[in-house]
Design a protein around this motif. Sequence first.
Motif, mmCIF file in Angstrom:
data_model
loop_
_atom_site.group_PDB
_atom_site.id
_atom_site.type_symbol
_atom_site.label_atom_id
_atom_site.label_comp_id
_atom_site.label_asym_id
_atom_site.label_seq_id
_atom_site.Cartn_x
_atom_site.Cartn_y
_atom_site.Cartn_z
ATOM 1 N N THR A 247 0.827 -1.192 0.000
ATOM 2 C CA THR A 247 0.000 0.000 0.000
ATOM 3 C C THR A 247 0.865 1.247 0.000
ATOM 4 O O THR A 247 2.059 1.209 0.354
ATOM 5 C CB THR A 247 -0.923 0.029 1.232
ATOM 6 O OG1 THR A 247 -0.108 0.071 2.419
ATOM 7 C CG2 THR A 247 -1.818 -1.197 1.274
ATOM 8 N N ASP A 248 0.251 2.346 -0.348
ATOM 9 C CA ASP A 248 0.953 3.625 -0.343
ATOM 10 C C ASP A 248 1.473 3.957 1.048
ATOM 11 O O ASP A 248 2.582 4.467 1.210
ATOM 12 C CB ASP A 248 -0.001 4.722 -0.832
ATOM 13 C CG ASP A 248 0.576 6.115 -0.691
ATOM 14 O OD1 ASP A 248 1.613 6.375 -1.298
ATOM 15 O OD2 ASP A 248 -0.016 6.937 0.045
ATOM 16 N N ARG A 249 0.691 3.646 2.056
ATOM 17 C CA ARG A 249 1.100 3.958 3.431
ATOM 18 C C ARG A 249 2.343 3.173 3.835
ATOM 19 O O ARG A 249 3.234 3.707 4.505
ATOM 20 C CB ARG A 249 -0.051 3.648 4.392
ATOM 21 C CG ARG A 249 0.175 4.173 5.810
ATOM 22 C CD ARG A 249 -1.053 3.928 6.682
ATOM 23 N NE ARG A 249 -0.930 4.559 7.985
ATOM 24 C CZ ARG A 249 -1.231 5.820 8.241
ATOM 25 N NH1 ARG A 249 -1.657 6.602 7.269
ATOM 26 N NH2 ARG A 249 -1.096 6.323 9.456
ATOM 27 N N ASN A 250 2.447 1.911 3.444
ATOM 28 C CA ASN A 250 3.609 1.110 3.801
ATOM 29 C C ASN A 250 4.845 1.530 3.019
ATOM 30 O O ASN A 250 5.964 1.488 3.550
ATOM 31 C CB ASN A 250 3.306 -0.372 3.588
ATOM 32 C CG ASN A 250 2.420 -0.939 4.673
ATOM 33 O OD1 ASN A 250 2.450 -0.493 5.815
ATOM 34 N ND2 ASN A 250 1.597 -1.916 4.326
ATOM 35 N N PHE A 251 4.679 1.912 1.756
ATOM 36 C CA PHE A 251 5.824 2.448 1.016
ATOM 37 C C PHE A 251 6.328 3.723 1.693
ATOM 38 O O PHE A 251 7.533 3.945 1.818
ATOM 39 C CB PHE A 251 5.435 2.740 -0.429
ATOM 40 C CG PHE A 251 5.546 1.552 -1.339
ATOM 41 C CD1 PHE A 251 6.778 1.036 -1.681
ATOM 42 C CD2 PHE A 251 4.422 0.931 -1.843
ATOM 43 C CE1 PHE A 251 6.905 -0.064 -2.511
ATOM 44 C CE2 PHE A 251 4.519 -0.168 -2.683
ATOM 45 C CZ PHE A 251 5.763 -0.668 -3.016
ATOM 46 N N ASP A 252 5.403 4.563 2.141
ATOM 47 C CA ASP A 252 5.810 5.808 2.787
ATOM 48 C C ASP A 252 6.423 5.539 4.148
ATOM 49 O O ASP A 252 7.290 6.299 4.603
ATOM 50 C CB ASP A 252 4.601 6.732 2.928
ATOM 51 C CG ASP A 252 5.002 8.147 3.295
ATOM 52 O OD1 ASP A 252 5.769 8.759 2.521
ATOM 53 O OD2 ASP A 252 4.550 8.653 4.344
ATOM 54 N N ARG A 253 6.006 4.476 4.818
ATOM 55 C CA ARG A 253 6.591 4.113 6.108
ATOM 56 C C ARG A 253 8.097 3.870 5.969
ATOM 57 O O ARG A 253 8.903 4.339 6.779
ATOM 58 C CB ARG A 253 5.898 2.852 6.640
ATOM 59 C CG ARG A 253 6.309 2.461 8.041
ATOM 60 C CD ARG A 253 5.706 1.110 8.402
ATOM 61 N NE ARG A 253 4.274 1.088 8.254
ATOM 62 C CZ ARG A 253 3.419 1.573 9.135
ATOM 63 N NH1 ARG A 253 3.876 2.157 10.226
ATOM 64 N NH2 ARG A 253 2.120 1.493 8.938
#
Length: 491
Positions: A247-253
Amino acid sequence: MAHGGHDLMYIKSGGGLPKSITSLNKAKKEMALPNSSSNNNSINMPRRVGNTHRSYHMINVKTLPLLLLFLTLISLASIYMILTLLNKNVSVLKHAEHSMLRPPSWDHRPFGTRKDQLLRRRRKRTNYDTNYYYPRMITIDGITKDSSSTTNFKYIQPKSEKTRTSYDYRDPLYENDCIPMQSWQTTSFPSCSTIHELDFFSKSRSNEFAFLTSGGYNDIFSLEDIYRDGMDPKLAIKILKFGTKYTDRNFDRVRRDGLILERSTKSRYVMDIFGFCGFLIVVPFAEEGTLPKVLRNEGENLTSLQKLQYAYEVAAGLAAVHDIDGEKLSAVTQGDLKADQYIVMDGVLKLGDFNRGRFLRRNSTAPDTACTYTIGVNDAAYRSPEEYKYLPETSAIDVWAVGSLIYHILHGYEVWHDTNTERAQQKIMDGKLPKIARVYRESDDPAVKAMLDAIDMCYVYDPEKRAKAWDVSSFLEKKLNEIKKAKGVEL
């Protein structure tokens, strides 16, 4: 032949047909009718009855359109499901490519009216400055908005509850009066080509690449080159656990984790980084383990001065991150500060994990202040009261956690170790503090007193009155140097 000649003789003489011929014709007719009851031994031959063939043909003609319609509906449904899955995967991958692998260009800026849920850009092409030079970095929130432009920026994070049904998207850097604290928060420095050269598959076959352990978010692997006689350092590979959604959130994490480590390499109390790509980060391998391992192994053998040294290094690592830009206004919060986050390398504690960290934003109406944020799940019993009350949070939550860590270093066990977690959280919300052992409360040791004073600086209920990380670090450093000087220990 006799019967044949006899019959012909009667015909020629003009007489009637003999009985033998009549019987013959009757037998032929019976053979042609298989259902005749007069001859049960006759051969059953195929026979058409009525309009059977025509009726069967008409039934096929009537059912054929329905069959075709049924097959068409199944095909359309299958195509729709495939396209839906492909569209979702392509959207996420495009966004990941945009946020980590592509240089900035007009075609990859997240604003405008594109229908894609993650990446939006305006339909009408705008003339950008062709002399726009940039280092090898990637922006995720577009370029600075020109005051003369009427462009409306769209953000990657869907804002309304109707569009955001899960935590698949990153937190917005632009929201209401909140803007990025620093421009570097919108950048990224992936080094995928270098990481691909590490050749994990071949090294796994020669036992140079092996699984070590798992943490809260990551699986940890070791990587070394046994054929270069120690010329290359042993590496640790941090990668989000197997099964983590793309997900986008995990890539950003992972982007945040890598970026904070990269920005903090100037401090000896923060772990170095060799590169990152996607879900993976490459850091130095820590042979000496983590802070809890040191406290378990050395236990009562640690002197008060050594404990004070560890307490200072814990505070110094957080201070380096909080003051990452040197303006005494935190742009980063660690968000999950505990003993496991500190790695021992060359005898020095280094802060080395920011998967739960947040980029703090500046309040555009009051530039000297930061916007608050919230985290959805706060566990354990070492956190601040505002975290368990789920109130707006600031970087002050990390300072409270430093107090819990100094308590752990001093006593050798965690805060509230003898209390149920839910009950401990309630006590923290009620303003109660963990008990200090009598041996330390009544101690005249200056190192112990310094650590107790530092705990008092951290354990302030009101986050606005709580000390800053650099204040705690400076206090401990001063006390440490004074004690070392008094004992004649090398500074």
